[in-house]
Design an enzyme around this catalytic site. Structure first.
Site, PDB file in Angstrom:
ATOM      1  NE  ARG A  93      38.183  33.480  44.088  1.00 58.18           N
ATOM      2  CZ  ARG A  93      39.215  32.729  44.322  1.00 58.18           C
ATOM      3  NH1 ARG A  93      39.522  32.065  45.282  1.00 58.18           N
ATOM      4  NH2 ARG A  93      40.096  32.629  43.126  1.00 58.18           N
ATOM      5  N   GLY A 116      41.495  26.660  48.062  1.00 61.54           N
ATOM      6  CA  GLY A 116      41.686  27.456  47.217  1.00 61.54           C
ATOM      7  C   GLY A 116      40.454  28.381  47.107  1.00 61.54           C
ATOM      8  N   GLY A 118      39.858  31.040  48.953  1.00 68.70           N
ATOM      9  CA  GLY A 118      40.284  32.213  49.391  1.00 68.70           C
ATOM     10  C   GLY A 118      39.968  32.682  50.880  1.00 68.70           C
ATOM     11  CE  LYS A 119      40.144  27.356  54.078  1.00 70.04           C
ATOM     12  NZ  LYS A 119      40.127  26.835  52.639  1.00 70.04           N
ATOM     13  CB  CYS A 483      25.173  11.126  37.246  1.00 74.34           C
ATOM     14  SG  CYS A 483      24.529  11.427  39.065  1.00 74.34           S
TER      15      CYS A 483
HETATM   16  P1  ADP Z   1      42.409  28.637  50.896  1.00 74.17           P
HETATM   17  O1  ADP Z   1      43.084  29.322  52.172  1.00 74.17           O
HETATM   18  O2  ADP Z   1      40.899  29.137  50.878  1.00 74.17           O
HETATM   19  O3  ADP Z   1      42.724  27.542  50.278  1.00 74.17           O
HETATM   20  P2  ADP Z   1      43.745  31.021  49.638  1.00 74.17           P
HETATM   21  O4  ADP Z   1      43.507  32.116  50.755  1.00 74.17           O
HETATM   22  O5  ADP Z   1      45.117  30.381  49.683  1.00 74.17           O
HETATM   23  O6  ADP Z   1      42.849  29.856  49.650  1.00 74.17           O
HETATM   24  O7  ADP Z   1      43.467  31.708  48.290  1.00 74.17           O
HETATM   25  C1  ADP Z   1      43.656  30.805  46.960  1.00 74.17           C
HETATM   26  C2  ADP Z   1      43.554  31.812  45.863  1.00 74.17           C
HETATM   27  O8  ADP Z   1      42.637  32.517  45.601  1.00 74.17           O
HETATM   28  C3  ADP Z   1      44.832  32.824  46.065  1.00 74.17           C
HETATM   29  O9  ADP Z   1      45.858  32.690  45.045  1.00 74.17           O
HETATM   30  C4  ADP Z   1      44.220  33.926  46.180  1.00 74.17           C
HETATM   31  O10 ADP Z   1      45.059  35.117  45.852  1.00 74.17           O
HETATM   32  C5  ADP Z   1      42.868  33.984  45.374  1.00 74.17           C
HETATM   33  N1  ADP Z   1      42.061  34.764  45.853  1.00 74.17           N
HETATM   34  C6  ADP Z   1      41.415  35.117  47.029  1.00 74.17           C
HETATM   35  N2  ADP Z   1      40.263  35.725  47.152  1.00 74.17           N
HETATM   36  C7  ADP Z   1      40.028  36.242  45.806  1.00 74.17           C
HETATM   37  C8  ADP Z   1      39.037  37.121  45.347  1.00 74.17           C
HETATM   38  N3  ADP Z   1      38.254  37.668  45.755  1.00 74.17           N
HETATM   39  N4  ADP Z   1      39.445  37.183  43.870  1.00 74.17           N
HETATM   40  C9  ADP Z   1      40.357  36.438  43.239  1.00 74.17           C
HETATM   41  N5  ADP Z   1      41.336  35.732  43.805  1.00 74.17           N
HETATM   42  C10 ADP Z   1      41.192  35.486  44.942  1.00 74.17           C
HETATM   43 ZN    ZN Z   2      26.421  12.425  39.769  1.00 73.60          ZN
HETATM   44 MG    MG Z   3      44.444  28.212  53.173  1.00 73.84          MG
END
Ligand code: ADP
Ligand code: ZN
Ligand code: MG
Length: 662
Positions: A93, A116, A118-119, A483
């Protein structure tokens, strides 16, 4: 002699009063300077972004991102392989690859990415691709458990250490930390472990010396700063890590950090030089709306039920409430009206909580009615609406909570119900927090369509400003209520109202009494004005909601202020005269408040994605509006003093329109 003295004294008094006036002006100018400086920063950022895109040249962070967005590093093949084979993900991502490359290169990196986004992958994948192990600092056990569950499924060796770990487990982990043949890749600990366990620190030191500690990940890194929305005292002590283990690369992750919080966190973690990547906070698929909270609980529930049964029929959502009691009551009311709802709050048995979560995930429950306890680890992709029964205690909280909508990138709605009384319910709750009140006022400002630096229509611009991101309302695509409106904003002069309120409060103070916001509004409406003996204050002929909004506005602007009183059972918020009230001594001083004016008809405020089941409500409002107008005409013709004050009459007209904005 005596006359000279009295002349001198008079002169002194006059100089004093002029000085006072000058000081007030200076104060006002200083405040204006602050405002303009903030505005300048944002504008400069905007211009930079603009010229960068125009010229196609990208500098600084962008060029940093660009130079790290490559796959020709020595580790690139392995990283790509592991992403697909081990983590079963087809592609990265935005900003994941860049972040992973920096940390693989052994440099310190901070990643700001919405929840969400993907950190976790940004340290989990490097951990698997590196020798030794990665130490992960995480604020909550539940967060670690979620990640461990996922890693187990992916067959990545990871574990956690906390206060309730068994002796054997601790011993095993300590041994693995030193063993060169160990497969253990990630060790999750709470910050308390670092702060309090000398034993653990000594093991870490040995591991570091043996070249086994390859990386340190600090998740939810905003917890370091008391400017962040959940400051954790133990995070403050994490600076020891970088001081003791300078060669282990550090990666800090957070979803919500203003540049202020981020700088603070870097300082606290003793990070000298680092690369920061910031993903945009904009969630283009979310529609933001703020509604006036209906005055009775019954009307309120009906409003929500209408939404759920029409706009969101069969769709999954969350309703966030202020308290556990609110959550329980709303759940019951919804259930009575046939909606499949479940409660979720911190005081429930873990098994009941997970039951609700499970049923909701499987769409057997349509709505979870929850407190903020329903949060971290919630990863349902198809949440179509997040309704705030009360505003959040800060913009950071609101962004996170509302951000649980539309994770699948499909359109979803975030509707916040703004209630005057909620301001004080929340302020008494956050009174002990350092910057709790300022954060709450930022939230209230958002509801009033204002930010620290501007009065503005677009909710996205307000959110962006809050997170120090430069944003243009044109990019909203009519995905917010403001808006979508056809009306315009206009200034309403509330100086006179402010003077009246100050008169009332002075009298209250004189009588050694205190007024809660509710009592102040009542008094202003005329209930008890004569008893108070403030004869020259005439109850304004404005709906209660407008008076409440004026009071809130004056509190935000510090002409009034909250004053807290603690009893054994509760904290009470009273309204007092605020520090800026003195400015009114200046004759030319004017206080304005933005109100929405209607053009021809009541504008169609609706989410563009959905048909308009609100037409009925709108009809009803149109009727109410007409009724009010007629009533006003009558009072105006009956009341000559009102008719004389034509300026006030216009303002009243404007503000009347304000409350039919929904
Ligand atoms: P954050 O910590 O940023 O809130 P998470 O690391 O918990 O987010 O990831 C959120 C969701 O995104 C998880 O279900 C994870 O498996 C998914 N995810 C992370 N990277 C990818 C990717 N490259 N492609 C698809 N899904 C991903
Ligand atoms: Zn707006
Ligand atoms: Mg997190």
């Amino acid at each position: 002699m005596a006359t000279t003295l009295s002349v001198l004294q008079e002169e002194l008094a006059s100089v004093d009063s002029e000085l006072q006036a000058v000081e007030l002006q200076v104060q006002e100018l200083l405040e204006r300077q602050q405002e303009l400086l903030k505005k300048k920063t944002v504008l400069a950022k905007k211009i930079k972004q603009f010229s960068d895109t125009e010229s196609g040249s990208s500098k600084n962070t962008e060029s940093a991102a660009e130079s790290w967005n490559k796959e020709d590093f020595p580790w690139s093949t392995k990283v790509r392989d592991m992403l697909q084979s081990n983590f079963k993900l087809p592609r990265f991502r935005p900003l994941q690859l860049e972040t992973i490359n920096v940390t693989m290169a052994g440099k310190d990196v901070f990643l700001v990415m919405p929840t969400g986004g993907g950190k976790s992958l940004c340290y989990q994948l490097p951990a698997v691709c590196s020798g030794g192990f990665t130490l992960v600092i995480c604020p909550l056990i539940s967060l670690m458990e979620d990640q461990l569950m996922m890693l187990e499924q992916l067959e990545v060796s990871a574990t956690l250490l906390n206060a309730s770990s068994s002796k054997e487990h601790v011993k095993w982990v300590h041994a693995e930390m030193l063993s060169h043949s160990s497969q253990l890749k990630l060790i999750y600990v709470t910050p308390e472990k670092i702060a309090k366990s000398k034993m653990f620190m000594s093991k870490l030191e040995k591991a570091y010396q043996a070249g086994r500690l390859s990386r340190i990940a600090v998740d939810e890194v905003h917890c370091c700063s008391q400017w962040g929305h959940d400051f954790r005292p133990d995070y403050k002590l994490l600076g020891i890590l970088k001081r003791q283990f300078p060669n282990a690369s550090l990666i800090g992750l957070t979803a919500t950090a203003t540049s202020h919080v981020l700088c603070d966190a870097q300082k606290i973690l003793c990070v000298q030089k680092c690369i920061t990547f910031t993903a945009s906070f904009n969630r283009p698929n979310l529609y933001y709306e703020v509604r006036e909270k209906p005055s009775t609980a019954q009307d309120f529930i009906e409003d929500i039920v209408k939404l759920i049964n029409r706009r969101y029929k069969g769709l999954s959502g969350i309703i966030y409430c202020f308290s556990q009691k609110d959550a329980e009551q709303v759940t019951m009311s919804l259930q009575k009206l046939g909606i499949k709802a479940g409660t979720y709050h911190a005081n429930m048995e873990p098994k009941d909580k997970s039951k609700v979560h499970k049923h909701w995930s499987a769409n057997e429950i349509q709505v979870v009615v929850a407190t903020v306890a329903f949060g971290m680890g919630i990863d349902k992709p198809d949440v179509r609406f997040v309704i705030h029964h009360s505003m959040s205690k800060s913009m950071e909280n609101y962004y996170q909570e509302s951000g649980r909508a539309g994770r699948d990138d499909q359109k979803a709605d975030c509707i916040l119900y703004y209630g005057f009384g909620d301001i004080f319910r929340i302020s008494t709750m956050v009174v002990m927090e350092n910057v709790g009140q300022q954060k709450l006022y930022d939230m209230v400002s958002y509801c009033h369509s204002m930010s620290r630096i501007c009065v503005c229509r677009c909710r996205r611009v307000l959110i962006a400003h809050h997170f120090d991101e430069a944003w243009d309302s044109a990019n909203c695509n009519k995905m917010c209520d403001n808006c979508c409106r056809e009306e315009s904003f206009e200034n309403m002069n509330v100086t006179g109202h402010c003077q009246d309120l100050i008169k009332i409060l002075k009298q209250v103070d004189h009588m050694k009494e205190k007024f809660t916001p509710l009592k102040l509004t009542d008094a202003w409406l005329g209930k008890g004005l004569s008893k108070l003996g403030v004869r020259d204050v005439v109850a304004p002929k404005l709906p209660r909601e407008v008076l409440e909004r004026i009071i809130a506005h004056l509190i935000l602007q510090q002409y009034l202020k909250e004053d807290f009183s603690f009893t054994a059972f509760a904290t009470i918020s009273y309204v007092k005269i605020g520090p800026r009230a003195d400015l009114l001594k200046n004759k030319g001083h004017v206080i304005n408040m933005q109100v929405i004016t209607r053009k021809n008809s009541i504008a169609k405020v609706r989410s563009p994605q959905l048909s308009s089941p609100e037409s009925l409500i709108r009809k009803k409002m149109e009727v109410t509006c007409k009724k009010q107008q007629n009533e006003r005409k009558r009072t105006h013709s009956k009341n000559p003093t009102q008719a004389k004050k034509s300026k006030t009459a216009i303002n009243e007209e404007e503000s009347e329109l304000m409350i039919i904005e929904d």
